[in-house]
Design an enzyme around this catalytic site. Structure first.
Site, PDB file in Angstrom:
ATOM      1  N   TRP A 127       0.679  -1.397  -0.145  1.00 36.00           N
ATOM      2  CA  TRP A 127       0.124   0.094  -0.128  1.00 36.00           C
ATOM      3  C   TRP A 127       0.956   1.269  -0.105  1.00 36.00           C
ATOM      4  O   TRP A 127       1.925   1.364   0.844  1.00 36.00           O
ATOM      5  CB  TRP A 127      -1.027  -0.133   1.225  1.00 36.00           C
ATOM      6  CG  TRP A 127      -1.828   1.116   1.274  1.00 36.00           C
ATOM      7  CD1 TRP A 127      -2.667   1.605   0.408  1.00 36.00           C
ATOM      8  CD2 TRP A 127      -2.312   1.923   2.476  1.00 36.00           C
ATOM      9  NE1 TRP A 127      -3.473   2.662   0.895  1.00 36.00           N
ATOM     10  CE2 TRP A 127      -3.167   2.866   2.095  1.00 36.00           C
ATOM     11  CE3 TRP A 127      -1.672   1.851   3.885  1.00 36.00           C
ATOM     12  CZ2 TRP A 127      -3.761   3.852   3.065  1.00 36.00           C
ATOM     13  CZ3 TRP A 127      -2.262   2.694   4.780  1.00 36.00           C
ATOM     14  CH2 TRP A 127      -3.016   3.659   4.355  1.00 36.00           C
ATOM     15  N   ASP A 208      -0.216  -5.227   9.601  1.00 34.03           N
ATOM     16  CA  ASP A 208      -1.183  -4.073   9.237  1.00 34.03           C
ATOM     17  C   ASP A 208      -2.449  -4.952   8.838  1.00 34.03           C
ATOM     18  O   ASP A 208      -2.472  -5.617   7.761  1.00 34.03           O
ATOM     19  CB  ASP A 208      -0.784  -3.196   7.868  1.00 34.03           C
ATOM     20  CG  ASP A 208      -1.979  -2.334   7.649  1.00 34.03           C
ATOM     21  OD1 ASP A 208      -2.810  -2.233   8.174  1.00 34.03           O
ATOM     22  OD2 ASP A 208      -1.704  -1.612   6.470  1.00 34.03           O
ATOM     23  N   ALA A 210      -6.253  -4.537   7.866  1.00 30.02           N
ATOM     24  CA  ALA A 210      -7.185  -3.487   7.306  1.00 30.02           C
ATOM     25  C   ALA A 210      -8.508  -4.144   6.640  1.00 30.02           C
ATOM     26  O   ALA A 210      -9.337  -3.486   6.338  1.00 30.02           O
ATOM     27  CB  ALA A 210      -6.682  -2.383   6.487  1.00 30.02           C
ATOM     28  N   LYS A 243     -13.046  -0.871   7.009  1.00 33.38           N
ATOM     29  CA  LYS A 243     -13.686  -1.679   6.044  1.00 33.38           C
ATOM     30  C   LYS A 243     -14.512  -2.530   6.606  1.00 33.38           C
ATOM     31  O   LYS A 243     -15.800  -2.605   6.124  1.00 33.38           O
ATOM     32  CB  LYS A 243     -12.484  -2.306   4.988  1.00 33.38           C
ATOM     33  CG  LYS A 243     -11.326  -1.709   4.550  1.00 33.38           C
ATOM     34  CD  LYS A 243     -11.501  -0.431   3.699  1.00 33.38           C
ATOM     35  CE  LYS A 243     -10.502   0.886   3.968  1.00 33.38           C
ATOM     36  NZ  LYS A 243      -9.186   0.371   3.584  1.00 33.38           N
TER      37      LYS A 243
HETATM   38  N1  PMP Z   1      -3.701  -0.572   5.617  1.00 39.83           N
HETATM   39  C1  PMP Z   1      -4.151  -0.775   4.174  1.00 39.83           C
HETATM   40  C2  PMP Z   1      -3.341  -1.982   3.463  1.00 39.83           C
HETATM   41  C3  PMP Z   1      -5.138  -0.214   3.716  1.00 39.83           C
HETATM   42  O1  PMP Z   1      -5.534  -0.405   2.318  1.00 39.83           O
HETATM   43  C4  PMP Z   1      -5.842   0.600   4.172  1.00 39.83           C
HETATM   44  C5  PMP Z   1      -6.934   1.451   3.662  1.00 39.83           C
HETATM   45  N2  PMP Z   1      -6.852   1.798   2.373  1.00 39.83           N
HETATM   46  C6  PMP Z   1      -5.304   1.023   5.759  1.00 39.83           C
HETATM   47  C7  PMP Z   1      -4.609   0.493   6.250  1.00 39.83           C
HETATM   48  C8  PMP Z   1      -5.862   2.296   6.547  1.00 39.83           C
HETATM   49  O2  PMP Z   1      -7.295   2.323   6.403  1.00 39.83           O
HETATM   50  P1  PMP Z   1      -7.878   3.459   7.427  1.00 39.83           P
HETATM   51  O3  PMP Z   1      -6.720   4.494   7.657  1.00 39.83           O
HETATM   52  O4  PMP Z   1      -8.895   4.002   6.408  1.00 39.83           O
HETATM   53  O5  PMP Z   1      -8.617   2.969   8.415  1.00 39.83           O
END
Ligand code: PMP
Length: 394
Positions: A127, A208, A210, A243
């Site tokens: 990401w 991470d 998510a 999500k």
């Molecule tokens: N990690 C990954 C791999 C993601 O794709 C995302 C969202 N695009 C996030 C973390 C963080 O999402 P948010 O800050 O919206 O909770």
């Protein structure tokens, strides 16, 4: 002073969204931004979230500050969801953060505070916000091989061979499930092998997570993370509720750190609370409270799990339909990896020219590296996308 600022490079995904909006073709398909969409193209508020919010409006009698770590009930509920009942409670520090991004940022700051020389390792690809934050913080970084373009799967040998280069005290970012942008994931056995390597090398996993619940189910998606925590003395985990609870704009996340011993817990927790204090003071509470209410109420939790399961199965059905449509058109299972991928994304393996041709000739919008948001599809657009992929010569 502000005249010294230079323009920032435009965000590619936001630019793609803008181009999609301007496209007047009726049959255009948006596979760009990483947001779940139902078959009608909407990102709905989940039923359990609505119900919890209604209850909250009726019952909340103060909005006074919580604590620097947020409400401990949130940390307890979300750490149980991610790490299970067996989590190492006596050495698990946790602070609420503004979203998963906030947790990643705070986790990186924690590493920098503890070990400014530590190298942070990233999957290639990952990401884009991972390297962006790391570079902005001025932290050393390196990458490990991850995706095999030939098979659409994980280049596990390449990954393990590159990770042999980690030094003691380095941090290795891993996607807990539903790898963004590729959709290719480690098996549980492979998680075990990575855990053993990191443990042997004295490196710290930074997971991470998510998309828990978007891949193989809420429990299965956390299995790798749980195996890792059980195998290593120290770990950092950034969890996002954006999500799986559909509360993107509420900014709900949790940074967890497994300290090496119960004696180190208070210092670790204190460092994380201080970093919150220094960056934004108290973390946002609304989304965290809604998540806590859902996770601790049997009826709300069951309804949330049921809706999340529908979301997950809907994306799997689209994956299978797309793989089947491509099988029909190319006469081989060359695109079978699309059905094997998990989560919202798949990397198709198209060149930038092919991605551009699909946009120009078919109104198909995907990110330049050929990352597709599977949730941007529906029954009607699957065959259209399959046609576009074949026409572009992917
Ligand atoms: N990690 C990954 C791999 C993601 O794709 C995302 C969202 N695009 C996030 C973390 C963080 O999402 P948010 O800050 O919206 O909770």
């Amino acid at each position: 002073m502000l005249t010294a600022l230079t323009p920032q490079a435009p965000d590619k995904i936001l630019a793609l969204m803008a181009a999609f909006k301007q496209d007047t073709r009726a049959d255009k398909i948006d596979l760009g931004v990483g947001v779940y969409k139902d078959a009608t193209g909407l990102t709905p508020v989940m039923r359990a979230v609505k119900a919890a919010e209604r209850q909250l409006v009726e019952t909340q009698d103060t909005k006074v500050y919580t604590g620097l770590a947020g409400d401990p009930a949130f940390a307890d509920a979300l750490s149980t969801l991610v790490l299970g009942e067996d989590r190492p409670r006596d050495r698990l520090a946790a602070v609420a953060t503004p979203g998963g991004t906030g947790a990643i940022r705070q986790g990186l700051e924690l590493i920098r505070m503890a070990a400014p020389e530590a190298t942070v390792w990233l999957s290639n690809p990952t990401w884009p916000n991972h390297p962006a934050i790391i570079d902005y913080l001025g932290m050393p970084s390196s990458s490990y091989r991850y995706f095999d373009t030939a098979t659409g799967g994980v280049d596990f040998d390449g990954m393990m061979s590159d990770l042999e280069g980690v030094a003691p005290g380095d941090a290795v970012i891993l996607h807990g499930c539903c790898h963004n942008p590729t959709g290719a994931n480690l098996t549980l056995d492979q998680w075990g092998e990575v855990a053993a390597l990191l443990e042997r090398r004295g490196a710290v996993p930074f997971i991470d997570i998510a998309y828990q619940g978007f891949g193989d189910g809420v429990e299965a998606d956390a299995a790798g993370t749980r195996a890792m925590i059980a195998a290593v003395p120290e770990a950092i985990i950034a969890a996002s509720c954006s999500k799986n609870f559909g509360i993107y704009r509420e900014r709900t996340g949790l940074l967890m750190a497994a300290a090496p011993s119960a004696e180190r817990l208070a210092v670790t927790q204190g460092a994380m609370a201080t970093l919150n204090r220094l960056n934004f003071s108290f973390p946002p509470d609304h989304g965290a409270r809604v998540v806590t209410m859902i996770l601790t109420d049997d009826a709300l939790r069951a309804d949330w799990l049921a809706e999340l399961e529908d979301v997950r199965l809907g994306m799997l059905t689209l994956r299978e339909a797309l793989a089947a449509a491509l099988r029909d058109r190319v006469g081989s299972d060359r695109f079978g990896f699309l059905a094997a991928h998990r989560g919202m994304f798949s990397r198709l393996g198209a060149s930038p020219e092919q991605v551009e041709a699909m946009r120009r000739d078919h109104g198909v919008y995907m990110v330049g590296d050929s990352r597709m948001n599977i949730a941007g599809l529906n029954e009607r657009t699957v065959p259209m996308l399959a046609d576009a992929i074949v026409a572009a010569g992917v």
